[in-house]
Design a protein around this motif. Sequence first.
Motif: not given
Length: 410
Positions: A44, A47-48
Motif C-alpha cells: 500500500d 501505491k500511495q
Amino acid sequence: MEAYLLDWANLLLRWLHVIVAIAWIGSSFYFVWLDNSLKPPVDDKLKQQGVGGELWAVHGGGFYNPQKYLGAPPKLPEDLHWFYWESYSTWLSGFSLFSLVYLFNAKTYLIDPSVAPLTPTIAVVLALGFLVVGWLVYDLLCRLFGKNEKLLSALVVVYVIAAAWGACHLFSGRAAFLIIGAMIATIMSANVFFWIIPGQRTVVASMKAGEPVDPIHGKRGKQRSVHNTYFTLPVLFAMLSNHYSMTYTHPHNWLVLVLIMVAAVFIRQFFILRHKGNTNMAYPAIAIVILAAVAAWIAPHPAEPAPAVSAASAAPADTAPATGATATPALAQVQQIVQARCIQCHSSKPTLMPTPAKGLILEQPEQVQAKAQLIYQQVVQQKLMPLGNLTHITDAERATIAQWFEGGAK
C-alpha cells in the motif's frame, strides 16, 4: 599507405558503431521488456507514493526491484540518469562510416549505371536526401495522424515500402539497402533528439517548478519509442545485408528488402508479446514462412556452363593432347576476365578508386593465381565482386573462373 590508413579508419568507426549500437538497442529492448513485465504493486505504501508497476529480478548475484511511477515521484532525485547518448553516438558513428565508405566513393559504391545514370554529386545529394526527407515525411505523418495509431502505422509502412522501391531504382542494390536502413535509423535517432528527450526535459522542468505535468509529452514520447522498437530489427538487417549479395542483387531487390523487414517486425512483435506473458507462436511462424518464401524465390539457378575448352587450345604448342579431350580453363583465360572486369579497382593505378581496393593488385598472372581462392569466393560463391557489377561481368565468365579454380587453379 593511404589505403592502409583508410582501412584502419573503417575498422575503428565500424567497431565504435557496433559498440554504441549495442548499448542503444540493449537499453531500448530492456525498457520495452521492463514496461511489459511490470505488475501492480501489492504494498500500500508504494501505491500511495504513485507507483504503478514494479517487478523483482535477479541478476549477477543480486536482487533488483525496479518501480515505475504513473506520474511524478513525490520527490525528484538529484541523480537522474538519462538515456540519449547511446542513440546520438550510434547515429554519429554510423553517418561517419557511411560517409567514409559510400559518400566519398560514390562512383564505386552508390552508383550502378544499369539502375540509374547518376553522377557522383547527384548520387551523394540523393543519398543525403533520403535521410533528411525520410525524417521530415515520417514526422509529418506522426503530427497529422498521431491520434489514430492504426492509420499512422499503415501509412508509415507504405512510406517505407515506397522509399525502398525508390532507393532500389536509384542506387546500386547494396547501397540502396544500406540507405533505407540509414533512413530508418535517422528517424529513430531523430525521435529521441526532437521528441523523446525534449518531452522528458519539459516534464522534469515542470516537476522542479511545482507545476502540473502535461501528460501529452509522455504520450508522444511513448509513441515514438514504440515506433523505434519496431524499427530496430529491420535496421539491423539492412546494415548486415551488404555481406549477402543474393538479397540486394535480385531484380526485385526492393521487394526482397521489404519482405525481410516485415518478417523482422513479426519477430519483434513476438518478443514484445512474450514480455506480457503471451507466447502466441503465430508471429514467429509467419516470419519463418516469409523468410523461407524469400529464400526459395531468390535461390540462384544453375549458371550456364562455360564453353568447354579443348585440350589442344589449352595446352602449350609442344604438347600433343589426346584427340577429343577437354581441359579446364587456363590461367590465361581467367587473366583476360580479370583484365576486363577487375583491374579497374585492383591495379597499381585503378580507374574507379583512388587506391587499389583493399590493397589487392591483380595485374600479373602470378598475382591472380596467388589469390585464386579469394577470387573464387568473392566472384563465384558470394558474387560480391565486381562491386555492384560496375564492369558487367557475365554468368559465363563467373562459370569460367569457377571451372578454373575447381580444376586446380592451374
